[in-house]
Design a protein around this motif. Structure first.
Motif, PDB file in Angstrom:
ATOM      1  N   VAL A 275     123.840 -16.155 142.761  1.00 38.53           N
ATOM      2  CA  VAL A 275     123.515 -16.745 141.727  1.00 38.53           C
ATOM      3  C   VAL A 275     123.816 -16.137 140.238  1.00 38.53           C
ATOM      4  N   ALA A 276     124.969 -16.810 139.389  1.00 36.76           N
ATOM      5  CA  ALA A 276     125.332 -16.209 138.240  1.00 36.76           C
ATOM      6  C   ALA A 276     124.553 -16.844 137.322  1.00 36.76           C
ATOM      7  N   GLY A 277     124.496 -16.378 136.066  1.00 33.79           N
ATOM      8  CA  GLY A 277     124.019 -16.739 134.947  1.00 33.79           C
ATOM      9  C   GLY A 277     122.656 -16.721 135.113  1.00 33.79           C
ATOM     10  N   PHE A 278     121.927 -17.260 133.945  1.00 32.84           N
ATOM     11  CA  PHE A 278     120.322 -17.182 133.741  1.00 32.84           C
ATOM     12  C   PHE A 278     119.712 -17.994 134.831  1.00 32.84           C
ATOM     13  N   CYS A 279     118.367 -17.460 135.238  1.00 32.37           N
ATOM     14  CA  CYS A 279     117.910 -18.313 136.151  1.00 32.37           C
ATOM     15  C   CYS A 279     116.349 -18.301 135.976  1.00 32.37           C
TER      16      CYS A 279
ATOM     17  N   THR B 194     105.962 -43.012 137.739  1.00 29.50           N
ATOM     18  CA  THR B 194     107.035 -43.539 138.664  1.00 29.50           C
ATOM     19  C   THR B 194     108.159 -43.036 138.316  1.00 29.50           C
ATOM     20  N   MET B 195     109.130 -43.560 139.110  1.00 34.19           N
ATOM     21  CA  MET B 195     110.549 -43.199 139.054  1.00 34.19           C
ATOM     22  C   MET B 195     111.389 -43.612 137.807  1.00 34.19           C
ATOM     23  N   THR B 196     110.472 -44.633 137.376  1.00 34.01           N
ATOM     24  CA  THR B 196     111.294 -45.548 136.234  1.00 34.01           C
ATOM     25  C   THR B 196     110.711 -44.767 134.909  1.00 34.01           C
ATOM     26  N   ASP B 197     109.960 -44.037 134.898  1.00 33.64           N
ATOM     27  CA  ASP B 197     109.304 -43.095 133.820  1.00 33.64           C
ATOM     28  C   ASP B 197     110.611 -42.055 133.603  1.00 33.64           C
ATOM     29  N   SER B 198     110.650 -41.400 132.592  1.00 30.61           N
ATOM     30  CA  SER B 198     111.690 -40.553 132.294  1.00 30.61           C
ATOM     31  C   SER B 198     111.115 -39.089 132.048  1.00 30.61           C
ATOM     32  N   ILE B 199     111.738 -38.148 132.517  1.00 32.76           N
ATOM     33  CA  ILE B 199     111.375 -36.627 132.458  1.00 32.76           C
ATOM     34  C   ILE B 199     112.657 -35.874 131.931  1.00 32.76           C
ATOM     35  N   VAL B 200     112.368 -35.172 130.748  1.00 33.60           N
ATOM     36  CA  VAL B 200     113.160 -34.277 130.163  1.00 33.60           C
ATOM     37  C   VAL B 200     112.670 -32.836 130.079  1.00 33.60           C
ATOM     38  N   THR B 201     113.012 -31.693 130.540  1.00 38.72           N
ATOM     39  CA  THR B 201     112.692 -30.268 130.297  1.00 38.72           C
ATOM     40  C   THR B 201     113.334 -29.572 130.015  1.00 38.72           C
ATOM     41  N   SER B 202     112.948 -28.317 130.223  1.00 45.47           N
ATOM     42  CA  SER B 202     113.718 -26.962 129.624  1.00 45.47           C
ATOM     43  C   SER B 202     114.579 -26.628 130.777  1.00 45.47           C
ATOM     44  N   TYR B 203     114.981 -25.124 130.720  1.00 44.66           N
ATOM     45  CA  TYR B 203     115.755 -24.550 131.626  1.00 44.66           C
ATOM     46  C   TYR B 203     114.961 -24.299 132.889  1.00 44.66           C
ATOM     47  N   ARG B 204     113.585 -24.330 132.886  1.00 45.94           N
ATOM     48  CA  ARG B 204     112.705 -24.042 134.261  1.00 45.94           C
ATOM     49  C   ARG B 204     112.555 -25.385 134.885  1.00 45.94           C
ATOM     50  N   ASP B 205     113.612 -25.740 135.645  1.00 43.01           N
ATOM     51  CA  ASP B 205     113.906 -27.216 135.928  1.00 43.01           C
ATOM     52  C   ASP B 205     114.091 -27.515 137.378  1.00 43.01           C
TER      53      ASP B 205
ATOM     54  N   LYS C 165     128.738 -26.982 138.156  1.00 43.33           N
ATOM     55  CA  LYS C 165     129.540 -26.793 136.873  1.00 43.33           C
ATOM     56  C   LYS C 165     128.192 -26.268 135.931  1.00 43.33           C
ATOM     57  N   GLY C 166     127.048 -26.707 136.200  1.00 39.96           N
ATOM     58  CA  GLY C 166     125.877 -26.601 135.153  1.00 39.96           C
ATOM     59  C   GLY C 166     125.014 -25.216 135.547  1.00 39.96           C
ATOM     60  N   GLY C 167     124.896 -25.144 136.910  1.00 38.90           N
ATOM     61  CA  GLY C 167     123.962 -24.058 137.342  1.00 38.90           C
ATOM     62  C   GLY C 167     122.434 -24.178 137.146  1.00 38.90           C
ATOM     63  N   SER C 168     121.819 -23.356 137.096  1.00 41.45           N
ATOM     64  CA  SER C 168     120.317 -23.153 137.041  1.00 41.45           C
ATOM     65  C   SER C 168     119.704 -23.984 135.792  1.00 41.45           C
ATOM     66  N   MET C 169     120.212 -23.859 134.551  1.00 44.84           N
ATOM     67  CA  MET C 169     119.776 -24.534 133.506  1.00 44.84           C
ATOM     68  C   MET C 169     119.975 -25.978 133.181  1.00 44.84           C
ATOM     69  N   HIS C 170     120.947 -26.428 134.054  1.00 51.48           N
ATOM     70  CA  HIS C 170     121.289 -27.870 133.685  1.00 51.48           C
ATOM     71  C   HIS C 170     121.405 -28.583 135.037  1.00 51.48           C
ATOM     72  N   MET C 171     120.211 -28.926 135.474  1.00 47.29           N
ATOM     73  CA  MET C 171     120.025 -29.911 136.542  1.00 47.29           C
ATOM     74  C   MET C 171     120.225 -31.036 135.825  1.00 47.29           C
TER      75      MET C 171
ATOM     76  N   SER D 293     115.900 -11.892 134.920  1.00 42.53           N
ATOM     77  CA  SER D 293     116.102 -10.601 134.246  1.00 42.53           C
ATOM     78  C   SER D 293     114.967  -9.806 133.648  1.00 42.53           C
ATOM     79  N   ASP D 294     113.889 -10.588 133.720  1.00 43.53           N
ATOM     80  CA  ASP D 294     112.725 -10.220 133.111  1.00 43.53           C
ATOM     81  C   ASP D 294     111.840  -9.787 134.408  1.00 43.53           C
ATOM     82  N   PRO D 295     111.372  -8.453 134.594  1.00 43.79           N
ATOM     83  CA  PRO D 295     110.480  -7.761 135.778  1.00 43.79           C
ATOM     84  C   PRO D 295     108.947  -8.525 135.489  1.00 43.79           C
ATOM     85  N   GLY D 296     108.743  -8.877 134.242  1.00 47.00           N
ATOM     86  CA  GLY D 296     107.371  -9.588 133.899  1.00 47.00           C
ATOM     87  C   GLY D 296     106.145  -8.760 134.243  1.00 47.00           C
ATOM     88  N   ILE D 297     106.273  -7.395 134.206  1.00 47.13           N
ATOM     89  CA  ILE D 297     105.143  -6.494 134.205  1.00 47.13           C
ATOM     90  C   ILE D 297     105.276  -5.301 132.827  1.00 47.13           C
ATOM     91  N   THR D 298     106.186  -5.616 131.981  1.00 48.74           N
ATOM     92  CA  THR D 298     106.211  -4.746 130.938  1.00 48.74           C
ATOM     93  C   THR D 298     105.199  -5.054 129.741  1.00 48.74           C
TER      94      THR D 298
END
Length: 412
Positions: A104-108, A126-137, A166-172, A313-318
């Motif tokens: 996997v390349a790029g941010f994740c 419902t599937m007719t409701d809309s969702i828009v979110t961040s890069y944690r997608d 062409k989008g990668g992790s952040m652009h689903m 890229s963040d170990p999450g324990i600092t």
């Protein structure tokens, strides 16, 4: 699908469809635990209490409503929630392994720990409701209908991905299921969500827009500008703050003068809900949608937690220690809670849960191999999907004029 969420047969078919998306033959789906879900015992209603929600200015538009404190469900429904959430968990664990293996390349950014929000929201929407979110997608791409292989394929830059690799992790993205990303700019999804809510109101379709953001984006100016417009126009908008306690490496106490994010709408009502309990999130979301469609915008804070760091890229324990993460896992894990609910009904056994776990692990492993084997996009795809409705002669300049695409001077 959302119109039939109370129907047992519809739940069974949803399960079949979900597992078919993982590459499992429908016949096998119907012959395993899905067939058991048709049993009348598993379909019997039961009531489960959960931690009370907190409200803010709910009487702003009139008499304050009563917030739900329990959910009516069934063992079969709980099994469906558990299986879906466990698939989310295994998919994100697989992503972790692929990233560390340099596939996997790029941010994740991973979603493990927050599955209760994603599943609970989808169980009420419902599937007719809309969702828009961040890069944690990643998980929302999955719950909106893509296969695990397609999600992983996008991460690996393969053509089977929802953005053709062409989008990668952040652009689903999945417009046919009203999922509008995946947005890489912090907080950018908030005004987009308001715009989508405007479209729902203009269409008069009785649906709403869920705009999801984290506590790290909660201080963005564009969020408040869009919310002001939504309040003026009484748009069917739900601002969903997935408060996972840390914005990158900064705790909410260090970043926000007021970290009760559900109160930050001021003149817009808000609710705080346990985001680690799928049933609490589901019942809260039912309330949120009704309010948004009938009254106007509302803010919700789902109290949740992420197990990984902000990104890979963040170990999450600092900025936190391993004990903190372990304590949350032991006491509040949303997937484990759903499993305990299943077993507590005494209609589902540990052996049946282990069988689900085994099948899901195998399905995700197969999806990993399918994603690895899939081809990347052709080089010609570099020039597609840049502008809406572009012709094949539409001119786009490359690094130098000799590598350009289209016919010089053509701008449509």
């Amino acid at each position: 699908l959302g119109e039939h969420r109370g129907c047992t047969d519809a739940k069974i078919m949803l399960s079949v469809a979900r597992r078919a998306r993982c590459g499992v033959p429908a016949a096998r789906c119907m012959s395993s635990l899905v067939k058991a879900a048709k049993d009348k015992e598993l379909a019997k209603p039961l009531t489960i209490d959960f931690r009370p929600m907190e409200g803010w200015e709910l009487d702003y538009y009139g008499t304050a409503p009563t917030l739900p404190t329990s959910a009516t469900t069934s063992a079969g429904e709980l099994l469906e929630y558990y299986e879906t959430m466990y698939t989310m968990r295994r998919m994100e664990i697989a992503t972790d392994v692929l990233y560390k293996g340099k596939f996997v390349a790029g941010f994740c950014h991973l979603y493990d720990g927050q599955e209760g929000v994603g599943m609970g929201l989808e169980a009420a929407a419902t599937m007719t409701d809309s969702i828009v979110t961040s890069y944690r997608d990643h998980c929302y791409q999955y719950t909106r209908g893509s296969t695990v292989a397609e999600v992983l394929g996008e991460l690996l830059g393969k053509y089977i991905g929802p953005a053709k690799g062409k989008g990668g992790s952040m652009h689903m993205y999945k417009a046919d299921a009203n999922f509008y990303g995946g947005n890489g700019i912090v907080g950018s999804q908030a005004p987009l969500g308001a715009g989508i809510a405007f479209a729902h109101k203009f269409a008069g379709d009785g649906c709403c827009s869920f705009a999801l953001y984290g506590d790290g984006a909660a201080n963005q100016g564009q969020l408040f500008e869009a919310l002001n417009m939504a309040a003026l126009l009484q748009l069917p908008l739900v601002y969903v703050c997935e408060n996972n306690q840390y914005g990158m490496g900064t705790s909410k106490k260090r970043s926000s003068a007021n970290d009760d994010y559900y109160t930050r709408g001021g003149y817009v009502p808000g609710i705080k809900c346990d985001g680690m309990n799928v049933l609490s999130v589901r019942e809260c979301t039912k309330f949120l949608k009704k309010h948004a469609v009938e009254v106007g915008p509302i803010v919700v804070e789902f109290d949740t937690y992420r197990y990984h760091g902000h990104s890979m890229s963040d170990p999450g324990i600092t900025y936190r220690n391993r004990d903190e993460v372990s304590q949350v896992r032991a006491a509040r894990d949303p997937v484990d809670r759903a499993k305990r609910y299943c077993i507590d009904t005494e209609l589902v056994t540990e052996a049946e849960i282990k069988e689900i776990d085994k099948e899901v692990k195998a399905e995700v492993a197969a999806a990993v191999e399918a994603a690895k084997a899939a081809p990347p996009p052709e080089q010609s795809e570099l020039w597609t999907d840049v502008h809406v409705g572009q012709s094949k002669d539409f001119f786009m300049r490359g690094p130098d004029i000799s590598t350009s695409s289209g016919v010089y001077g053509t701008n449509r």
